[in-house]
Motif scaffolding. Structure first.
Motif, PDB file in Angstrom:
ATOM      1  N   PRO A 107       0.789  -1.230   0.000  1.00 51.02           N
ATOM      2  CA  PRO A 107       0.000   0.000   0.000  1.00 51.02           C
ATOM      3  C   PRO A 107       0.827   1.289   0.000  1.00 51.02           C
ATOM      4  CG  PRO A 107      -0.246  -1.238   2.067  1.00 51.02           C
ATOM      5  CD  PRO A 107       0.410  -2.143   1.088  1.00 51.02           C
ATOM      6  N   ASP A 108       2.033   1.266   0.577  1.00 48.91           N
ATOM      7  CA  ASP A 108       2.829   2.502   0.616  1.00 48.91           C
ATOM      8  C   ASP A 108       3.535   2.776  -0.712  1.00 48.91           C
ATOM      9  OD1 ASP A 108       4.075   0.091   1.686  1.00 48.91           O
ATOM     10  OD2 ASP A 108       5.892   1.273   1.982  1.00 48.91           O
ATOM     11  N   HIS A 109       3.319   1.927  -1.705  1.00 44.42           N
ATOM     12  CA  HIS A 109       3.947   2.125  -3.024  1.00 44.42           C
ATOM     13  C   HIS A 109       2.918   2.369  -4.122  1.00 44.42           C
ATOM     14  CE1 HIS A 109       7.965   0.945  -1.547  1.00 44.42           C
ATOM     15  NE2 HIS A 109       7.203   0.407  -0.605  1.00 44.42           N
ATOM     16  N   CYS A 110       1.738   1.730  -3.979  1.00 46.37           N
ATOM     17  CA  CYS A 110       0.729   1.897  -5.030  1.00 46.37           C
ATOM     18  C   CYS A 110      -0.507   2.649  -4.549  1.00 46.37           C
ATOM     19  CB  CYS A 110       0.316   0.544  -5.608  1.00 46.37           C
ATOM     20  SG  CYS A 110      -0.603  -0.492  -4.458  1.00 46.37           S
ATOM     21  N   GLY A 214      13.254   0.171  -4.573  1.00 47.90           N
ATOM     22  CA  GLY A 214      12.013  -0.149  -3.856  1.00 47.90           C
ATOM     23  C   GLY A 214      12.293  -0.637  -2.451  1.00 47.90           C
ATOM     24  N   ASP A 215      11.753  -1.813  -2.116  1.00 44.37           N
ATOM     25  CA  ASP A 215      11.862  -2.360  -0.758  1.00 44.37           C
ATOM     26  C   ASP A 215      12.784  -3.579  -0.691  1.00 44.37           C
ATOM     27  OD1 ASP A 215      10.176  -0.412   0.065  1.00 44.37           O
ATOM     28  OD2 ASP A 215       8.597  -1.736   0.809  1.00 44.37           O
ATOM     29  N   VAL A 216      13.784  -3.647  -1.578  1.00 49.97           N
ATOM     30  CA  VAL A 216      14.768  -4.729  -1.446  1.00 49.97           C
ATOM     31  C   VAL A 216      15.472  -4.595  -0.092  1.00 49.97           C
ATOM     32  CG1 VAL A 216      16.869  -5.745  -2.409  1.00 49.97           C
ATOM     33  CG2 VAL A 216      15.044  -4.962  -3.935  1.00 49.97           C
ATOM     34  N   ALA A 260      13.318   3.212  -1.423  1.00 50.41           N
ATOM     35  CA  ALA A 260      12.022   3.817  -1.094  1.00 50.41           C
ATOM     36  C   ALA A 260      11.949   4.330   0.345  1.00 50.41           C
ATOM     37  CB  ALA A 260      10.902   2.810  -1.328  1.00 50.41           C
ATOM     38  N   HIS A 261      12.711   3.731   1.269  1.00 47.17           N
ATOM     39  CA  HIS A 261      12.500   4.068   2.677  1.00 47.17           C
ATOM     40  C   HIS A 261      13.702   4.655   3.404  1.00 47.17           C
ATOM     41  CE1 HIS A 261       8.474   2.614   2.437  1.00 47.17           C
ATOM     42  NE2 HIS A 261       8.841   1.381   2.146  1.00 47.17           N
ATOM     43  N   PHE A 262      14.800   4.927   2.680  1.00 50.26           N
ATOM     44  CA  PHE A 262      15.906   5.717   3.254  1.00 50.26           C
ATOM     45  C   PHE A 262      16.562   6.470   2.116  1.00 50.26           C
ATOM     46  CE2 PHE A 262      19.296   2.599   2.145  1.00 50.26           C
ATOM     47  CZ  PHE A 262      18.554   1.425   2.017  1.00 50.26           C
TER      48      PHE A 262
HETATM   49 ZN   LIG Z   1       7.507  -0.061   1.417  1.00 48.66          ZN
END
Ligand SMILES: [Zn+2]
Length: 284
Positions: A107-110, A214-216, A260-262
Motif C-alpha cells: 500500500p505505501d507504493h501503489c 524499492g523495498d529490497v 524507497a524508505h531511506f
Molecule cells: Zn515499502
C-alpha cells in the motif's frame, strides 16, 4: 534534490519524511548489537523517484496516498500529505506523468495511484501508463478474490480495491513480464523476495548508473547483515539473495542507489559485507 545521468534527470519526491517503527516490528530477528544507536525506533521515509528522459516523464512508486482506509496496517491509515504539491515543485503536474511504475503492490507504493475525488477513487495520473509486473498483479488479485475478513490480508484486499482496480478499470494498466525496457536508459528487472514479483529499475545515462530499489532493503543497517529479513518479506531466502544481488550490482556499476524508505547513496565493499554511504541528490 536533483541528479542527472546524461540525458536523465532524477528527482526524489518524498511523501513522508519521518515514518517511525519499533525495531522488532520491522525486523523480528534483529539483535541489540545490530541496532546500535537505533534502539528507540527506526525512522523510515517514504520516497518516490521522478525520472525525466528527453521524451518521457516516469514516476517510480506513488507513495501511500491520502485518505486510504487501512484499519489493520495503521502506519498506512488516513494519510494527509502534500505529496502532489511536492511533485509540482519539481515542475511536474499529475497530468504530465507518462509512465507510473510500481516496484511492488504494497500500500505505501501503489496507494498513491488513485486519489479520492467526490467520493470515488480516480487515477491520480490520468494520462499515464501504469506498469505492473504481471505476477505481482496476479498475487494481489488472488488476495482480493479470497475476500479476507481480517488481518493484513484484508488491508491488502482494500489496497487492490481502492488503488489498483480503479486504474485497471480506467484502462491505464499494462501488465508486464520482466525484464522490460521502458525507454532508452530505463530497464526493469525482477528482484523478488519482499513480494512475489518485486522489481527494480536500472537507470543509465552518460556512462553513469542508478538503481531504483524499492523495498529490497528497508534500512541501512541491513547492509551489515543481508540475511536480516524484514517482517513483510514474503520469501525471506529469496529476499536475502535479492539484497546481495542488488549490492553486487550497485558496486559493479558504481550505481547510485535510490531506495524507497531511506535516502539515496552509494555502496562499497567492506571486509564483512557492504557499507552504505548516503549521497543526497544534488551532491552525488
Ligand atoms: Zn515499502
Amino acid at each position: 534534490m536533483t541528479v542527472t545521468l546524461g540525458p536523465l534527470r532524477i528527482d526524489a519526491v518524498t511523501e513522508l519524511d519521518h515514518w517511525p517503527f519499533a525495531p522488532a516490528e520491522l525486523f523480528p530477528a534483529v539483535t541489540p548489537e545490530q541496532l546500535g544507536d537505533h534502539r528507540g525506533h527506526l525512522d523510515l521515509s517514504i520516497t518516490t523517484y521522478l525520472v525525466r528522459t528527453p521524451d518521457q516523464t516516469v514516476l517510480f512508486d506513488a507513495g501511500n496516498g491520502n485518505a486510504k482506509e487501512r484499519p489493520v496496517l495503521l502506519a498506512h491509515h488516513q494519510f494527509d500529505t502534500p505529496y502532489l504539491d511536492r511533485l509540482a515543485a519539481t515542475g511536474v503536474m499529475p497530468e504530465d506523468v507518462d509512465v507510473v511504475i510500481a516496484t511492488h503492490l504494497h500500500p505505501d507504493h501503489c496507494g498513491g495511484f488513485t486519489q479520492l475525488v467526490d467520493g470515488s477513487w480516480d487515477p491520480t495520473f490520468p494520462r499515464a501508463r501504469y506498469l505492473i509486473a504481471a505476477d505481482e498483479y496476479a498475487w494481489l488479485q488472488e488476495v482480493h478474490a479470497a475476500a479476507p475478513e481480517g488481518g493484513v490480508a484484508a488491508d491488502l484486499a482494500r489496497t487492490f480495491e481502492d488503488s489498483v482496480l480503479p486504474v485497471v478499470e480506467a484502462g491505464l494498466v499494462e501488465l508486464i513480464d520482466l525484464p522490460y525496457e521502458v525507454t532508452d536508459g530505463i530497464t526493469l528487472r525482477s528482484l523478488p523476495g519482499h513480494t512475489t514479483a518485486h522489481l527494480i529499475a536500472e537507470l543509465s545515462g552518460g556512462g553513469q548508473h542508478a538503481l531504483v530499489s524499492g523495498d529490497v532493503l528497508h534500512h541501512p543497517f541491513q547492509f551489515s547483515d543481508l540475511t536480516l529479513a524484514q517482517g513483510g518479506d514474503v520469501d525471506p531466502v529469496a529476499a536475502a539473495e535479492s539484497r546481495r544481488t542488488l549490492c553486487e550490482l550497485a558496486v559493479e556499476r558504481d550505481a547510485l542507489l535510490l531506495p524507497a524508505h531511506f535516502g539515496p547513496g552509494r555502496i562499497d565493499r567492506a571486509s564483512d559485507g557492504f557499507r552504505y554511504h548516503p549521497a543526497p541528490l544534488g551532491v552525488a
